[in-house]
Design an enzyme around this catalytic site. Structure first.
Site, mmCIF file in Angstrom:
data_model
loop_
_atom_site.group_PDB
_atom_site.id
_atom_site.type_symbol
_atom_site.label_atom_id
_atom_site.label_comp_id
_atom_site.label_asym_id
_atom_site.label_seq_id
_atom_site.Cartn_x
_atom_site.Cartn_y
_atom_site.Cartn_z
ATOM 1 N N ASP A 3 -6.338 31.387 121.015
ATOM 2 C CA ASP A 3 -6.244 31.998 120.277
ATOM 3 C C ASP A 3 -5.698 31.239 118.525
ATOM 4 O O ASP A 3 -6.156 31.549 116.989
ATOM 5 C CB ASP A 3 -5.385 32.881 120.466
ATOM 6 C CG ASP A 3 -6.541 34.277 121.305
ATOM 7 O OD1 ASP A 3 -7.801 34.886 121.285
ATOM 8 O OD2 ASP A 3 -5.960 36.080 121.897
ATOM 9 N N TYR A 49 -6.123 42.767 120.173
ATOM 10 C CA TYR A 49 -4.504 42.816 120.638
ATOM 11 C C TYR A 49 -3.888 41.699 119.165
ATOM 12 O O TYR A 49 -4.321 41.610 118.397
ATOM 13 C CB TYR A 49 -4.222 41.004 121.762
ATOM 14 C CG TYR A 49 -3.886 41.733 122.983
ATOM 15 C CD1 TYR A 49 -5.051 41.958 124.003
ATOM 16 C CD2 TYR A 49 -2.518 41.529 123.282
ATOM 17 C CE1 TYR A 49 -5.018 41.669 125.199
ATOM 18 C CE2 TYR A 49 -1.823 41.881 124.915
ATOM 19 C CZ TYR A 49 -3.713 41.736 125.765
ATOM 20 O OH TYR A 49 -3.360 42.307 126.715
HETATM 21 NI NI NI Z 1 -2.522 41.597 128.240
#
Ligand code: NI
Length: 643
Positions: free
Chosen positions: A301, A385
Site C-alpha cells: 500500500d 481501508y
Molecule cells: Ni484487515
C-alpha cells in the site's frame, strides 16, 4: 532561500532545511526540470519532494535546498529521477532508472475507471448480472503485482468492482461484483482483458453505516467536553514542535506520509537526541483467498500507491478532540503543480490516565500523577481501508506508535449456502476474506549521538540446583547484534525478547550505557510463503527486526519501486552484504503484522483495530524522569492527596 540559525532553528527569513517543500518550491522545481531537461509531452510528475540534506552536509552547515523529482513517461514507460537545487536553480543530477514502475498514480485513477467502464465486454458482463446503471458501479485499481505472468514490460493494473446503492451516500464497498476482473494497460489505458468467472448474485446487504441509515441511535451519550482553558501545552513554530520536554520536527511526503525528524528530549538543561528520523516505509497486505476474482489481492500500500496523497483532510470529521494544531500539507500532482491537503496532520494532547501513584496507608496519603501524551497523527484512505498512523510522546520519556485500522472489509461474494474457506461469513453471502497487514517502520536512532549498537535482550530461568534453590530465579541475557545477518530476528514474547538501542559511549549516573528499548506489541509471523511470487517481493516480512548501517538511499523496506517489481529489493538486498552494525550509525527496521480474520462485528464498517509498538527509555535517564510532573489540580475535585 534556506536560512538556519546556529542552533538549527528556523529563522524568519526562510524554511528550515527539513521543512517539506512549499507550493512555490514545487512549482519552481518542476519549472527547472522542464527548462533544463527535454521532458516529453507524455511525461508526468510522480513525485516532487524535499531531497533531505545529507548528514554530512548538515554537519558541515553546507545545506542547499533541493528537490527530489521522479517523472514517468507514459508513452515510453521510462522513469527519470532528478535532483534539483532550488538555490542554484539547476538540475544537479539526473538518471534514468530502467526496469521499474512508479506507483499507481492518483492521476491514473479516473482514466483507469473510465477505461473499464467504457469497455463493451465489461458492460456485457455487468448486464449478465442485471447491472445496467454504470453510475452505481464503483471500481478500484488492484496493482498488477508480479505473479509469474508475462507483462512484457507493460504497466498493468487489475480492476475490482462494486455496486453502490441508489440512496445518496451509500456504502461504495459493501457489494462486490464477484468474478469480474479487468486488466488494463495503464500506459495506453486500454482494457487488455475482461475475465468473467461466472455470475454470482449480489449479496443482499447494502451495508449502510451512516447515521441516517442505521435506525435508532442510542440516546444516553451525554456530552464529554475536553476543556483546555489556558490553551494547549505545545508550541509549534513552522514545522517544529515543542511539548514539555520533547522537541521534534514534522515532515510529510507522498511516499511515507508523516515523517518525524530530529527527536530530542530536554533533560537537565540539555537537549538529548533519540531519533534522527522515524517513518512508516511499507505496508504489505496479503489476502488468503484463492478464488478467480481475488487471488491477486496482495498489495504494497505504500510502494504501489501514493499514500501521502490519499491523506484525509481531518477537518471533515472529528478525528481529534481538544485544542488542535493542524499541519497543512502540500504535495504535487502529475502536472508538477502543488496539491494542498489542508489539515492533513493533527497535533493534540490527550489525558492518558495514570502516570504513577503510591498510597502510604500508614499516613493515609497518596501521591498520584496523571499521564498526558502528545499525539501526532494522520489518516489515509487506501481504497476500502482507513489507516490512522499515530505517534505518541509521554511524560516519562516513552514513545509509542500505533496504527488504527478501520474502514470497509475487502469481501468476496458467495452463493447462498456456500461457506468460505479462508475467510468468515460477515453478512449473508459475504466472505470477509482473511488477510494480514504487515507494517514496516524505519527508525534512525541517535541515542545521545549517532554511534549506537542494537542488543537483543531476553529472559532465562536459572537451572534448578544450588544456583536456583527455590526454583524462582531467572536472569536477563543481553547480546549485541554485530552484523546484519545476526539482526534478522523474530519476536519471542515467551522469553520477553526485546531489542535495545544502546550508546556504549554514554552512561547514566549508575554507569549503565544509555538506551531505548523496542518493545514489540501485537505481532505475528507472515503466512505468505517466502519463495512465492509475493513472498519474494515482500522479503522484509520474514523478520520482525532488521538493523542496517545508515545509508541515505536505503529508505523503503520493499525497495524504491515495488510496482510490478519481481522481488528481492529493499531489506533482503541490502542486508545480503552482511555489513557490521555495532557501534555505528544504526537504522532499526521494525516489522509488525496485524492478523485479521474478520468477524461479524467488522461489518458493515470495522471498529478500529489498533496495533503498534513502544520505545522505552532503559537507563537513558538516571531515575523516573516524570517526578517533576505537577500533581493534578485539586480545584477540579476533592484533594488528590487524600487516600
Ligand atoms: Ni484487515
Amino acid at each position: 532561500m534556506t536560512v538556519v540559525d546556529e542552533s538549527g532553528h528556523v529563522t524568519a527569513l526562510g524554511a528550515h532545511y527539513l521543512d517539506p517543500l512549499g507550493a512555490e518550491e514545487i512549482r519552481q522545481a518542476a519549472a527547472i526540470v522542464r527548462a533544463q531537461h527535454e521532458l516529453a509531452d507524455s511525461a508526468v510528475f510522480v513525485t516532487i519532494t524535499l531531497a533531505e540534506p545529507s548528514k554530512e552536509a548538515i554537519a558541515e552547515g553546507d545545506i542547499e535546498r533541493e528537490a527530489a523529482i521522479v517523472t514517468f513517461d507514459r508513452a515510453e514507460g521510462t522513469v527519470l529521477e532528478f535532483l534539483v537545487s532550488l538555490d542554484a536553480e539547476r538540475v544537479r543530477d539526473s538518471r534514468r532508472v530502467d526496469g521499474v514502475q512508479p506507483p499507481f498514480l492518483v492521476a491514473e485513477w479516473e482514466p483507469f475507471v473510465e477505461a473499464v467502464k467504457a469497455d463493451p465486454r465489461y458492460r456485457e458482463a455487468l448486464a449478465r448480472r442485471g447491472l445496467t446503471d454504470l453510475d452505481l458501479i464503483s471500481i478500484d485499481p488492484i496493482p498488477f503485482g508480479s505473479w509469474n505472468e508475462d507483462a512484457s514490460g507493460r504497466r498493468l493494473c487489475r480492476s475490482t468492482s462494486f455496486v453502490r446503492p441508489r440512496t445518496p451516500g451509500g456504502n461504495r464497498h459493501a457489494r462486490h461484483v464477484e468474478g469480474l476482473v479487468c486488466v488494463v494497460d495503464l500506459q495506453t489505458m486500454e482494457v487488455e482483458s475482461v475475465e468473467d468467472h461466472g455470475v454470482v448474485p449480489l449479496a443482499p446487504d447494502v451495508g449502510e453505516y451512516e447515521a441516517a441509515s442505521v435506525g435508532a441511535l442510542r440516546t444516553d451519550v451525554r456530552p464529554l467536553a475536553i476543556d483546555q482553558p489556558e490553551g494547549a501545552s505545545f508550541e509549534v513554530a513552522g514545522w517544529e514542535v515543542a511539548w514539555q520536554k520533547w522537541r521534534f520536527r514534522v515532515g510529510f511526503n507522498e511516499r511515507e506520509g508523516l515523517v518525524l525528524h530530529d527527536l530530542r528530549y530536554e533533560d537537565g538543561g540539555r537537549e538529548r537526541s533519540i531519533l534522527q528520523r522515524a517513518s512508516y516505509t511499507e505496508l504489505a497486505v496479503t489476502y488468503a483467498d484463492t478464488s478467480p476474482g481475488h487471488w491477486f489481492m496482495s498489495f504494497f500500500d505504500f510502494g504501489e500507491l501514493q499514500p501521502g496523497l490519499l491523506a484525509n483532510s481531518l477537518s471533515l470529521g472529528c478525528d481529534c478532540l481538544g485544542l488542535i494544531h493542524y499541519f497543512d500539507v502540500v504535495l504535487s500532482n502529475a502536472d508538477g503543480e502543488p496539491v494542498e491537503l489542508p489539515n492533513a496532520v493533527c497535533l493534540h494532547e490527550e489525558d492518558y490516565g495514570l502516570l504513577w501513584k503510591h498510597a502510604d496507608l500508614d499516613e493515609q496519603r497518596a501521591e498520584v500523577r496523571r499521564s498526558r501524551r502528545l499525539v501526532i497523527s494522520w489518516i489515509g484512505t487506501f481504497g476500502n481501508y482507513e489507516y490512522g498512523f499515530y505517534w505518541y510522546f509521554y511524560q516519562d520519556g516513552t514513545i509509542a506508535s500505533e496504527v488504527k485500522l478501520t474502514g470497509i472489509l475487502q469481501t468476496a461474494v458467495l452463493q447462498a449456502g456456500e461457506q468460505p474457506i479462508s475467510g468468515v461469513l460477515v453478512a449473508p453471502q459475504v466472505n470477509g476474506m482473511s488477510h494480514q497487514h504487515v507494517f514496516n517502520v524505519r527508525l534512525d536512532f541517535d541515542i545521545d549521538g549517532p554511534q549506537n549498537t542494537v542488543e537483543e535482550v531476553w529472559a532465562e530461568p536459572r537451572p534448578s540446583g544450588p544456583e536456583n534453590p527455590y526454583g524462582t530465579a531467572f536472569v536477563t541475557r543481553t547480546r549485541p547484534l554485530t552484523r546484519e545477518s545476526e539482526a534478522k530476528r523474530r519476536i519471542d514474547p515467551l522469553c520477553a525478547r526485546q531489542w535495545q538501542i544502546v550508546n556504549n559511549g554514554v552512561t547514566n549516573v549508575l554507569g549503565q550505557p544509555v538506551a531505548y528499548r523496542l518493545v514489540p506489541g501485537e505481532n505475528v509471523a507472515p503466512m505468505v510463503h517466502p519463495d512465492s511470487p509475493y513472498g519474494r517481493r515482500a522479503g522484509f516480512v520474514e523478520h520482525h527486526l532488521h538493523v542496517t548501517p545508515y545509508e541515505p538511499d536505503e529508505r523503503y523496506a520493499a525497495g524504491e519501486y515495488p510496482y510490478q517489481h519481481p522481488g528481492g529489493a529493499g531489506l533482503p538486498e541490502w542486508t545480503s552484504a552482511d555489513r557490521p552494525i555495532a557501534n555505528t550509525d544504526t537504522v532499526v527496521w521494525y516489522t509488525f503484522g496485524h492478523h485479521h480474520v474478520p468477524r461479524a462485528e467488522d461489518w458493515p464498517v470495522m471498529p478500529v483495530a489498533a496495533i503498534g509498538f513502544t520505545l522505552k527509555p532503559v537507563g537513558f535517564f538516571d531515575r523516573n524522569p516524570a517526578l517533576d510532573v505537577p500533581p493534578p489540580d485539586p480545584k477540579h475535585g476533592r484533594s488528590c492527596h487524600e487516600a
